[in-house]
Design a protein around this motif. Structure first.
Motif, PDB file in Angstrom:
ATOM      1  N   GLU A 182       0.842  -1.190   0.000  1.00  0.00           N
ATOM      2  CA  GLU A 182       0.000   0.000   0.000  1.00  0.00           C
ATOM      3  C   GLU A 182       0.878   1.241   0.000  1.00  0.00           C
ATOM      4  O   GLU A 182       1.885   1.292   0.707  1.00  0.00           O
ATOM      5  CB  GLU A 182      -0.873   0.072   1.260  1.00  0.00           C
ATOM      6  N   LEU A 183       0.497   2.230  -0.799  1.00  0.00           N
ATOM      7  CA  LEU A 183       0.982   3.588  -0.580  1.00  0.00           C
ATOM      8  C   LEU A 183      -0.030   4.256   0.345  1.00  0.00           C
ATOM      9  O   LEU A 183      -1.241   4.097   0.176  1.00  0.00           O
ATOM     10  CB  LEU A 183       1.043   4.387  -1.884  1.00  0.00           C
ATOM     11  N   PRO A 198      -3.507   0.740  -3.286  1.00  0.00           N
ATOM     12  CA  PRO A 198      -2.988  -0.637  -3.286  1.00  0.00           C
ATOM     13  C   PRO A 198      -1.991  -0.844  -4.415  1.00  0.00           C
ATOM     14  O   PRO A 198      -2.232  -0.421  -5.548  1.00  0.00           O
ATOM     15  CB  PRO A 198      -4.246  -1.483  -3.483  1.00  0.00           C
ATOM     16  N   ILE A 199      -0.881  -1.479  -4.092  1.00  0.00           N
ATOM     17  CA  ILE A 199       0.178  -1.700  -5.081  1.00  0.00           C
ATOM     18  C   ILE A 199       0.680  -3.139  -4.997  1.00  0.00           C
ATOM     19  O   ILE A 199       0.471  -3.836  -3.997  1.00  0.00           O
ATOM     20  CB  ILE A 199       1.374  -0.738  -4.870  1.00  0.00           C
ATOM     21  N   GLU A 200       1.333  -3.564  -6.045  1.00  0.00           N
ATOM     22  CA  GLU A 200       1.981  -4.879  -6.032  1.00  0.00           C
ATOM     23  C   GLU A 200       3.152  -4.825  -5.047  1.00  0.00           C
ATOM     24  O   GLU A 200       3.893  -3.831  -5.029  1.00  0.00           O
ATOM     25  CB  GLU A 200       2.472  -5.222  -7.431  1.00  0.00           C
ATOM     26  N   GLU A 241      -7.886  -4.482  -2.220  1.00  0.00           N
ATOM     27  CA  GLU A 241      -6.772  -5.351  -2.606  1.00  0.00           C
ATOM     28  C   GLU A 241      -6.897  -5.856  -4.042  1.00  0.00           C
ATOM     29  O   GLU A 241      -5.907  -6.297  -4.628  1.00  0.00           O
ATOM     30  CB  GLU A 241      -6.674  -6.538  -1.651  1.00  0.00           C
ATOM     31  N   GLN A 242      -8.083  -5.800  -4.585  1.00  0.00           N
ATOM     32  CA  GLN A 242      -8.280  -6.270  -5.965  1.00  0.00           C
ATOM     33  C   GLN A 242      -7.790  -5.262  -6.998  1.00  0.00           C
ATOM     34  O   GLN A 242      -7.867  -5.520  -8.198  1.00  0.00           O
ATOM     35  CB  GLN A 242      -9.762  -6.576  -6.199  1.00  0.00           C
ATOM     36  N   HIS A 243      -7.291  -4.116  -6.535  1.00  0.00           N
ATOM     37  CA  HIS A 243      -6.879  -3.044  -7.451  1.00  0.00           C
ATOM     38  C   HIS A 243      -5.384  -2.736  -7.341  1.00  0.00           C
ATOM     39  O   HIS A 243      -4.970  -1.615  -7.619  1.00  0.00           O
ATOM     40  CB  HIS A 243      -7.698  -1.790  -7.167  1.00  0.00           C
ATOM     41  N   ARG A 244      -4.595  -3.728  -6.954  1.00  0.00           N
ATOM     42  CA  ARG A 244      -3.151  -3.503  -6.858  1.00  0.00           C
ATOM     43  C   ARG A 244      -2.574  -3.150  -8.222  1.00  0.00           C
ATOM     44  O   ARG A 244      -2.927  -3.740  -9.236  1.00  0.00           O
ATOM     45  CB  ARG A 244      -2.457  -4.748  -6.311  1.00  0.00           C
ATOM     46  N   ALA A 245      -1.655  -2.198  -8.211  1.00  0.00           N
ATOM     47  CA  ALA A 245      -1.098  -1.700  -9.469  1.00  0.00           C
ATOM     48  C   ALA A 245       0.412  -1.559  -9.370  1.00  0.00           C
ATOM     49  O   ALA A 245       1.011  -1.729  -8.300  1.00  0.00           O
ATOM     50  CB  ALA A 245      -1.737  -0.362  -9.821  1.00  0.00           C
ATOM     51  N   LEU A 279       4.097   0.472  -9.669  1.00  0.00           N
ATOM     52  CA  LEU A 279       4.671   1.783  -9.369  1.00  0.00           C
ATOM     53  C   LEU A 279       5.680   2.245 -10.415  1.00  0.00           C
ATOM     54  O   LEU A 279       6.268   3.313 -10.270  1.00  0.00           O
ATOM     55  CB  LEU A 279       5.380   1.745  -8.008  1.00  0.00           C
ATOM     56  N   GLU A 280       5.875   1.466 -11.470  1.00  0.00           N
ATOM     57  CA  GLU A 280       6.944   1.772 -12.417  1.00  0.00           C
ATOM     58  C   GLU A 280       6.819   3.173 -12.997  1.00  0.00           C
ATOM     59  O   GLU A 280       7.795   3.928 -13.048  1.00  0.00           O
ATOM     60  CB  GLU A 280       6.959   0.723 -13.535  1.00  0.00           C
TER      61      GLU A 280
END
Length: 333
Positions: free
Chosen positions: A131-132, A180-182, A286-290, A292-293
């Protein structure tokens, strides 16, 4: 003091000692009121805490008494409550509780915990946040409405980078936006991502937002507290009660209602009814993890370098001088 009572949750019995002890003197809320609040929102707060190393902010004598942060798991932690070893910036380690059952929240409430501070990681991967957490902190001369205005400009910025924001009240004057992030990036990467977003927000808001670390430089603006993504820095979880006179709670919001609400609307008494009606507004987060690249590419292209860390952190590579600007000028003179 009244005799202890027992509360049932998901097949476990949690003992609550001194249930009539007053924790919030102004409205008269007791320890039992606190426990029943957490019982009412248990699915939501467990979602926010599940598998996360969690620091307990304990108020054994209520909000007007002394408090402390319990980072290390207490010696009497139940055998059904797992822990995880986390590393502090100093290099020291500690085993923190990682709630996996609703009963864990009531167990902590019996210890006088009002506010839960989870790390942005899971116990199986404590080095890579998932998470951020973007903390929009009103400075003197600004208020919640200013934080809302900043958040409403943050939302499309996040979307441009393929990110989804989930807002909640802080329980005070500010707003938190979770992204939410990977779990692929380090704490340093995640902190840089928030710095990049904060700098871009500074530009887009025409000076209504700042990333200035030193208070003397912030002015009457909303501070994007990027250091909340530094290792061992945590913020109140969703549904956590706050140590404020009216027992406000950090509450998930819909973007569409930001301009119609006030932090004072969400309290120990009002949030259970809202939760019963709306459920957990962050349930699908949590289903929306993305990735950060693209945000980290933005940080590199901004070419503005790093910003100061909190004072309890060791000096970090690339960090600018950790000296208050006015003091630095006096030294030069």
């Amino acid at each position: 003091m009244a005799a202890a009572v027992e509360l049932e949750v998901d097949g476990r019995t949690v003992r609550l000692s001194n249930p009539d002890k007053v924790y919030y003197p102004e409205p008269g809320y007791t320890k039992r009121d606190v426990a029943e609040y957490y019982l009412a929102v248990a699915p939501g707060i467990l979602r926010a805490l599940r598998e996360r190393p969690t620091t307990l902010q304990r108020f054994p004598d209520g909000v007007e008494g002394e408090f402390f942060y319990q980072k290390r798991a207490p010696k009497n932690v139940p055998d059904w409550l797992p822990t995880a070893r986390i590393a502090f910036p100093s290099g020291r380690t500690a085993d923190e509780i990682c709630p996996t059952e609703q009963a864990a929240v009531l167990w902590a409430a019996n210890l006088g915990c009002l506010t839960f501070h989870p790390w942005p990681v899971r116990r199986e991967n404590t080095e890579h946040p998932d998470e951020l957490r973007i903390d929009l902190d009103p400075q003197p001369g600004t208020d919640f409405s200013d934080a809302v205005r900043a958040a409403l400009q943050l939302r499309p910025l996040l979307e441009e980078f393929g990110l989804t924001g989930w807002p909640k009240t802080s329980g005070g004057r500010g707003l938190h936006v979770y992204v939410p992030i990977e779990p692929r990036w380090t704490f340093t990467d995640c902190r840089h991502a928030v710095i990049a977003l904060g700098r871009e927000l500074e530009h887009r808001t025409g000076g209504e937002v700042t990333t200035k670390w030193w208070k003397e430089e912030r002015g009457e603006r909303i501070f994007v507290d990027y250091n909340q993504m530094a290792r061992d820095r945590t913020i109140a979880s969703a549904y956590s009660l706050r140590p404020r006179p009216q027992a406000t709670a950090s509450t998930p919001l819909r973007w569409e209602e930001l301009e119609q609400v006030s932090p004072a609307d969400f309290t120990l008494r009002t949030v259970p009814e809202r939760f019963a009606e709306l459920g957990d507004l962050h349930a699908d987060m949590e289903q929306h993890r993305a990735s950060l690249e693209r945000v980290l590419e933005l940080y590199a292209h901004q070419d503005a370098g790093d910003l100061p860390y909190p004072p309890d952190h060791p000096k970090m590579p690339g960090e600018p001088a950790r000296v208050q600007p006015s003091r630095a000028r006096k030294t030069e003179e």
